[in-house]
Design an enzyme around this catalytic site. Sequence first.
Site, mmCIF file in Angstrom:
data_model
loop_
_atom_site.group_PDB
_atom_site.id
_atom_site.type_symbol
_atom_site.label_atom_id
_atom_site.label_comp_id
_atom_site.label_asym_id
_atom_site.label_seq_id
_atom_site.Cartn_x
_atom_site.Cartn_y
_atom_site.Cartn_z
ATOM 1 N N ASN A 9 -29.804 29.075 -45.864
ATOM 2 C CA ASN A 9 -30.722 28.255 -45.272
ATOM 3 C C ASN A 9 -31.904 28.222 -46.232
ATOM 4 O O ASN A 9 -32.545 29.054 -46.030
ATOM 5 C CB ASN A 9 -31.120 28.376 -44.020
ATOM 6 C CG ASN A 9 -31.934 27.684 -43.154
ATOM 7 O OD1 ASN A 9 -32.642 26.444 -43.901
ATOM 8 N ND2 ASN A 9 -32.606 27.700 -42.187
ATOM 9 N N TRP A 10 -31.976 27.147 -46.897
ATOM 10 C CA TRP A 10 -33.167 27.266 -48.048
ATOM 11 C C TRP A 10 -34.584 26.824 -47.273
ATOM 12 O O TRP A 10 -35.584 27.014 -47.881
ATOM 13 C CB TRP A 10 -32.648 26.251 -49.015
ATOM 14 C CG TRP A 10 -31.803 26.860 -50.022
ATOM 15 C CD1 TRP A 10 -31.317 28.151 -50.128
ATOM 16 C CD2 TRP A 10 -30.990 26.172 -51.077
ATOM 17 N NE1 TRP A 10 -30.379 28.114 -51.078
ATOM 18 C CE2 TRP A 10 -30.114 26.867 -51.741
ATOM 19 C CE3 TRP A 10 -31.163 24.696 -51.564
ATOM 20 C CZ2 TRP A 10 -29.403 26.564 -52.819
ATOM 21 C CZ3 TRP A 10 -30.172 24.495 -52.408
ATOM 22 C CH2 TRP A 10 -29.281 25.187 -53.270
ATOM 23 N N LYS A 11 -34.615 26.510 -46.077
ATOM 24 C CA LYS A 11 -35.429 26.197 -45.407
ATOM 25 C C LYS A 11 -36.569 25.070 -46.412
ATOM 26 O O LYS A 11 -35.811 24.359 -46.875
ATOM 27 C CB LYS A 11 -36.484 27.160 -44.962
ATOM 28 C CG LYS A 11 -35.732 28.200 -43.962
ATOM 29 C CD LYS A 11 -36.353 29.234 -43.352
ATOM 30 C CE LYS A 11 -35.353 30.004 -42.649
ATOM 31 N NZ LYS A 11 -35.931 31.236 -41.858
ATOM 32 N N HIS A 95 -33.090 25.739 -34.190
ATOM 33 C CA HIS A 95 -33.614 26.523 -35.111
ATOM 34 C C HIS A 95 -35.000 26.882 -34.375
ATOM 35 O O HIS A 95 -35.908 26.052 -34.111
ATOM 36 C CB HIS A 95 -33.821 26.258 -36.516
ATOM 37 C CG HIS A 95 -33.875 27.466 -37.362
ATOM 38 N ND1 HIS A 95 -35.185 28.182 -37.561
ATOM 39 C CD2 HIS A 95 -33.352 27.921 -38.089
ATOM 40 C CE1 HIS A 95 -35.070 29.397 -38.243
ATOM 41 N NE2 HIS A 95 -33.875 29.077 -38.745
ATOM 42 N N GLU A 97 -37.598 28.049 -35.703
ATOM 43 C CA GLU A 97 -38.717 27.430 -36.298
ATOM 44 C C GLU A 97 -39.166 25.871 -36.088
ATOM 45 O O GLU A 97 -40.229 25.276 -36.190
ATOM 46 C CB GLU A 97 -38.636 27.354 -37.986
ATOM 47 C CG GLU A 97 -38.726 28.744 -38.671
ATOM 48 C CD GLU A 97 -37.985 29.305 -39.635
ATOM 49 O OE1 GLU A 97 -37.592 28.229 -40.581
ATOM 50 O OE2 GLU A 97 -37.866 30.455 -39.916
ATOM 51 N N GLU A 167 -30.182 34.161 -33.796
ATOM 52 C CA GLU A 167 -31.320 34.611 -34.708
ATOM 53 C C GLU A 167 -32.376 34.843 -33.813
ATOM 54 O O GLU A 167 -33.381 34.320 -33.305
ATOM 55 C CB GLU A 167 -31.466 33.333 -35.374
ATOM 56 C CG GLU A 167 -30.648 32.754 -36.274
ATOM 57 C CD GLU A 167 -31.051 32.119 -37.471
ATOM 58 O OE1 GLU A 167 -30.820 32.323 -38.814
ATOM 59 O OE2 GLU A 167 -32.059 31.158 -37.355
ATOM 60 N N GLY A 173 -37.492 36.607 -41.374
ATOM 61 C CA GLY A 173 -38.455 36.727 -42.257
ATOM 62 C C GLY A 173 -38.991 38.036 -42.336
ATOM 63 O O GLY A 173 -40.351 38.255 -42.681
ATOM 64 N N SER A 212 -33.336 38.005 -41.521
ATOM 65 C CA SER A 212 -33.532 39.239 -42.533
ATOM 66 C C SER A 212 -32.289 39.901 -43.011
ATOM 67 O O SER A 212 -32.374 41.055 -43.220
ATOM 68 C CB SER A 212 -34.464 39.990 -41.976
ATOM 69 O OG SER A 212 -35.546 39.716 -41.656
HETATM 70 P P1 13P Z 1 -34.528 34.927 -42.827
HETATM 71 O O1 13P Z 1 -33.218 35.332 -43.629
HETATM 72 O O2 13P Z 1 -35.500 34.705 -44.266
HETATM 73 O O3 13P Z 1 -34.900 36.110 -41.956
HETATM 74 O O4 13P Z 1 -34.196 33.592 -42.152
HETATM 75 C C1 13P Z 1 -33.347 33.585 -41.331
HETATM 76 C C2 13P Z 1 -33.067 32.144 -40.746
HETATM 77 O O5 13P Z 1 -33.974 31.639 -39.900
HETATM 78 C C3 13P Z 1 -32.092 31.463 -41.033
HETATM 79 O O6 13P Z 1 -31.768 30.334 -40.345
#
Ligand code: 13P
Length: 251
Positions: A9-11, A95, A97, A167, A173, A212
Amino acid sequence: MKFPLIIANWKLNGNKYFVNVFLKKLCYKLNKKKLYNIAIAPPLVYLHTSIKEIKNTNITICAQNVDVNLSGAFTGDVSISMLKDIGVKYVLIGHSERRIYHNETDFEILKKFINVKKNNLIPILCIGETLEEKKKNKTKEICFNQINLIIKNLGIKVFKNCVIAYEPVWAIGNKVSANFKDVQKIHKFIRSTISLYDKKISKQIIIQYGGSVNYKNAKELLMQQDIDGLLIGNSSLNINNFLKIIKILKN
Ligand code: 13P
């Protein structure tokens, strides 16, 4: 046999150059390896070019989001039929976020889930507790409620060919991920919740962990009985780190 589903997931990261270099190297490295289950979730504007890059491989593409509406006067939005049209396979739904920064509601999550299923794409339902909820010992309750939103409205059968990504918000993060033993316990709880309604679906469903994950902790996580895959943010932004995680799958 179920292969672990690994999703990058590159966000909100990357550019044309990054997408190109990353995917060329990934395709090259995976060339000889036929049996894997890997998807990339690039930012929306790079979906199409990513799909072109992974052509003729088993790598698939995941959208990070979709709009609740199907068409019409919704400036700036992208519909599920558009994602299907260009060849997307998975769609992330709920998600944290999006729940946090876009105030995504249960109603929207449900509507998106319905649209994804109706279009025969695979929803990845993201669930997980905040740090406050964890401190109050509410992890199971939160996960149950987030899954139950779907079950009580749509029935258990919608979970056929679907992914749940656990998650924990506090682990995203971070420098440290959740402990693999704790993650396993929650995944087992998620599977047993599904199994209360349908045993077969509980065995088939893919339950990913995200938060993470890196090449150092991925192996222990993947060795757990109920962890069927990983949803990776930060560590999927560096092709060499991502390949180190993929390499674990070979062993
Ligand atoms: P990180 O691996 O950066 O913690 O992100 C996890 C995430 O939100 C994947 O969707």
